[in-house]
Design a protein around this motif. Structure first.
Motif, PDB file in Angstrom:
ATOM      1  N   TRP A  39      -8.523   6.427   5.685  1.00 34.49           N
ATOM      2  CA  TRP A  39      -8.788   7.832   5.375  1.00 34.49           C
ATOM      3  C   TRP A  39      -8.277   8.191   3.980  1.00 34.49           C
ATOM      4  CZ3 TRP A  39     -12.205   9.992   8.294  1.00 34.49           C
ATOM      5  CH2 TRP A  39     -12.323   9.595   9.641  1.00 34.49           C
ATOM      6  N   ILE A  40      -7.119   7.638   3.612  1.00 32.89           N
ATOM      7  CA  ILE A  40      -6.565   7.907   2.283  1.00 32.89           C
ATOM      8  C   ILE A  40      -7.477   7.338   1.199  1.00 32.89           C
ATOM      9  CG2 ILE A  40      -4.636   7.387   0.733  1.00 32.89           C
ATOM     10  CD1 ILE A  40      -2.826   7.393   3.239  1.00 32.89           C
ATOM     11  N   HIS A  69       4.669  -0.666  -2.550  1.00 28.62           N
ATOM     12  CA  HIS A  69       3.840   0.158  -3.429  1.00 28.62           C
ATOM     13  C   HIS A  69       2.410  -0.350  -3.313  1.00 28.62           C
ATOM     14  CE1 HIS A  69       2.953   2.859  -6.722  1.00 28.62           C
ATOM     15  NE2 HIS A  69       4.227   3.092  -6.944  1.00 28.62           N
ATOM     16  N   SER A  70       1.474   0.383  -3.901  1.00 30.39           N
ATOM     17  CA  SER A  70       0.077  -0.044  -3.848  1.00 30.39           C
ATOM     18  C   SER A  70      -0.352  -0.770  -5.114  1.00 30.39           C
ATOM     19  CB  SER A  70      -0.834   1.166  -3.609  1.00 30.39           C
ATOM     20  OG  SER A  70      -0.614   2.148  -4.601  1.00 30.39           O
ATOM     21  N   TYR A  71       0.532  -0.862  -6.109  1.00 33.21           N
ATOM     22  CA  TYR A  71       0.255  -1.652  -7.300  1.00 33.21           C
ATOM     23  C   TYR A  71       1.572  -2.072  -7.937  1.00 33.21           C
ATOM     24  CZ  TYR A  71       0.857   2.935  -9.537  1.00 33.21           C
ATOM     25  OH  TYR A  71       1.330   4.155  -9.934  1.00 33.21           O
ATOM     26  N   GLY A  77       0.848  -1.196   0.000  1.00 36.08           N
ATOM     27  CA  GLY A  77       0.000   0.000   0.000  1.00 36.08           C
ATOM     28  C   GLY A  77       0.874   1.233   0.000  1.00 36.08           C
ATOM     29  N   ILE A  78       0.767   2.033   1.038  1.00 39.28           N
ATOM     30  CA  ILE A  78       1.611   3.221   1.178  1.00 39.28           C
ATOM     31  C   ILE A  78       2.419   3.059   2.458  1.00 39.28           C
ATOM     32  CG2 ILE A  78       1.670   5.744   1.303  1.00 39.28           C
ATOM     33  CD1 ILE A  78      -1.011   5.788  -0.100  1.00 39.28           C
ATOM     34  N   PRO A  79       3.633   2.526   2.364  1.00 38.87           N
ATOM     35  CA  PRO A  79       4.446   2.278   3.567  1.00 38.87           C
ATOM     36  C   PRO A  79       4.644   3.550   4.383  1.00 38.87           C
ATOM     37  CG  PRO A  79       5.441   1.260   1.639  1.00 38.87           C
ATOM     38  CD  PRO A  79       4.315   2.116   1.142  1.00 38.87           C
ATOM     39  N   GLY A  80       4.448   3.424   5.686  1.00 37.68           N
ATOM     40  CA  GLY A  80       4.584   4.563   6.579  1.00 37.68           C
ATOM     41  C   GLY A  80       3.271   5.237   6.895  1.00 37.68           C
ATOM     42  N   LEU A  81       2.253   4.973   6.076  1.00 42.67           N
ATOM     43  CA  LEU A  81       0.940   5.579   6.307  1.00 42.67           C
ATOM     44  C   LEU A  81      -0.136   4.506   6.472  1.00 42.67           C
ATOM     45  CD1 LEU A  81       0.960   8.554   3.753  1.00 42.67           C
ATOM     46  CD2 LEU A  81       1.460   8.622   6.196  1.00 42.67           C
ATOM     47  N   GLU A  82       0.265   3.319   6.935  1.00 41.23           N
ATOM     48  CA  GLU A  82      -0.690   2.224   7.072  1.00 41.23           C
ATOM     49  C   GLU A  82      -1.866   2.593   7.975  1.00 41.23           C
ATOM     50  OE1 GLU A  82       3.243   0.336   6.022  1.00 41.23           O
ATOM     51  OE2 GLU A  82       2.551   1.922   7.375  1.00 41.23           O
ATOM     52  N   HIS A  97       6.027  10.066  -2.615  1.00 45.70           N
ATOM     53  CA  HIS A  97       6.167   9.614  -3.998  1.00 45.70           C
ATOM     54  C   HIS A  97       5.064   8.621  -4.365  1.00 45.70           C
ATOM     55  CE1 HIS A  97       9.966  11.559  -4.972  1.00 45.70           C
ATOM     56  NE2 HIS A  97      10.428  11.194  -3.794  1.00 45.70           N
ATOM     57  N   ILE A  98       4.737   7.733  -3.433  1.00 46.89           N
ATOM     58  CA  ILE A  98       3.709   6.735  -3.728  1.00 46.89           C
ATOM     59  C   ILE A  98       2.338   7.400  -3.808  1.00 46.89           C
ATOM     60  CG2 ILE A  98       2.610   4.614  -2.930  1.00 46.89           C
ATOM     61  CD1 ILE A  98       5.252   3.842  -1.655  1.00 46.89           C
ATOM     62  N   LEU A  99       2.088   8.366  -2.934  1.00 48.05           N
ATOM     63  CA  LEU A  99       0.821   9.102  -3.016  1.00 48.05           C
ATOM     64  C   LEU A  99       0.685   9.807  -4.360  1.00 48.05           C
ATOM     65  CD1 LEU A  99       0.463  10.696   0.542  1.00 48.05           C
ATOM     66  CD2 LEU A  99      -1.174   9.155  -0.567  1.00 48.05           C
ATOM     67  N   ILE A 100       1.760  10.461  -4.795  1.00 46.27           N
ATOM     68  CA  ILE A 100       1.731  11.142  -6.097  1.00 46.27           C
ATOM     69  C   ILE A 100       1.504  10.127  -7.211  1.00 46.27           C
ATOM     70  CG2 ILE A 100       3.127  12.418  -7.766  1.00 46.27           C
ATOM     71  CD1 ILE A 100       2.087  14.108  -5.491  1.00 46.27           C
ATOM     72  N   ALA A 101       2.156   8.965  -7.091  1.00 45.82           N
ATOM     73  CA  ALA A 101       1.992   7.922  -8.103  1.00 45.82           C
ATOM     74  C   ALA A 101       0.535   7.496  -8.222  1.00 45.82           C
ATOM     75  CB  ALA A 101       2.873   6.718  -7.756  1.00 45.82           C
ATOM     76  N   ASN A 102      -0.152   7.376  -7.098  1.00 46.83           N
ATOM     77  CA  ASN A 102      -1.559   6.994  -7.104  1.00 46.83           C
ATOM     78  C   ASN A 102      -2.455   8.129  -7.573  1.00 46.83           C
ATOM     79  OD1 ASN A 102      -1.918   4.170  -5.856  1.00 46.83           O
ATOM     80  ND2 ASN A 102      -0.483   5.135  -4.464  1.00 46.83           N
TER      81      ASN A 102
END
Length: 332
Positions: A46-47, A196-198, A36-41, A293-298
């Motif tokens: 909410w995400i 990553h989330s995908y 998923g989004i490591p560090g924001l589990e 970076h992962i949030l932006i990617a999503n």
């Protein structure tokens, strides 16, 4: 640092140096684990709310565009055929990612089959390349409509439009096809955990305990080939369009003609600015956290499919009028 998804981005496609592996317990695992989004589990639920909202808007908006173009005979022309193809591409692109991503956020369902992961990887990059190709086709349509208006219907006939669409599809399918085939041949003996989330291409192959320079260099080649050719083609088209617009006798004629390109220009900006931003953050944002970076990617996989139908609905008179009539008819 985590990679960003869109195959047209070039900042993350440099070769990775893989450690020699003394670890031999993993060889071609049957499943990968998406974090998923490591560090924001703790914030996954909410995400998921804005992601689910964007996905819902994208689905409803693009299906609405397809419905309106199908129902409105006056929209049966090259521009709107390309728009329908863009809507289908956007639907497939976001649907290949979001359901699995939401299952991670909502149900902690992190496992993904090895073959399913490679399939998802292929769809993400294939339809990203197709989307860029469709923008080039739309720029060509605008060029012919403005610079050669009397010949538009004879140049962009239905068979020609069909061939352009087929060429766009084949280019995306063939250019990206080596990605999953190369990824399948590498031995994965380090870990099966993807932060990553995908299943983004480089995020997967960097887990291999082999020399993956072929995958890395081929990704770089595809990125520069697609971005270089597409941006160059769009730029040339709009240089000619602007020359034609500024040669018109009155400012009213300028504005009227420029409005016909406004929606396409907005879609181009929405499609290419986020990759540029991602490239800059990867190259110069060394202190940017991985989860950003992962949030932006999503986010920017979802933003164009969400905004494209809104842009065309607001800025295109024919679509806006048909949309109003559709809702008015339902309300009466």
């Amino acid at each position: 640092m985590q990679e960003t998804p869109f195959c047209l981005r070039v900042g993350h496609l440099l070769p990775y140096s893989m450690s020699d592996s003394n670890t031999t317990d993993f060889t071609n695992p049957s499943t990968f684990i998406l974090l998923g989004i490591p560090g924001l589990e703790a914030a996954h639920v909410w995400i998921s709310i804005p992601f689910f909202t964007m996905y819902t808007i994208a689905i409803l908006g693009n299906f609405t565009i397809l419905l309106i173009v199908k129902m409105e005979l006056s929209l049966h022309g090259p521009m709107y055929y390309f728009l329908c193809m863009l809507s289908i591409t956007d639907l497939i692109l976001c649907t290949s990612i979001v359901p699995k991503m939401l299952s991670i956020f909502w149900f902690n369902s992190r496992e993904i089959n090895f073959s399913a992961c490679l399939t998802q990887m292929y769809f993400i990059h294939c339809f990203s390349v197709m989307g860029s190709g469709i923008l080039v086709a739309m720029a060509l349509d605008r060029y012919v409509a403005i610079c050669h208006p009397l010949r538009h219907s004879t140049i962009l006939t239905n068979p020609v439009v069909a061939k352009i669409c087929l060429a766009v599809m084949m280019r995306g399918g063939m250019l990206v096809l080596p990605h999953p085939f190369l990824a399948r041949q590498w031995p994965y003996c380090r870990t099966n955990i993807i932060p990553h989330s995908y299943c983004e291409h480089i995020a997967v192959v960097k887990l291999a305990c082999a020399d993956i320079h072929v995958s890395s260099y081929y990704s770089l080649f595809v990125a520069f080939l697609v971005m270089g050719l597409d941006v160059f083609s769009i730029t040339v088209s709009y240089v000619q369009i602007l020359r034609a617009i500024f040669s018109l006798p009155t400012k009213d004629a300028w504005h009227k003609t420029f409005r016909t390109c406004g929606s396409h220009l907005c879609v181009i900006l929405v499609s290419y600015i986020p990759p540029l931003f991602s490239f800059l953050t990867h190259r110069f944002g060394n202190n940017v956290p991985q989860h950003f970076h992962i949030l932006i990617a999503n986010v920017y996989i979802l933003v164009p499919p969400m905004l494209n139908p809104i842009i065309y609905s607001v800025s295109t008179k024919q679509i806006r009028g048909r949309l109003f009539r559709l809702f008015t008819h339902k309300g009466t």
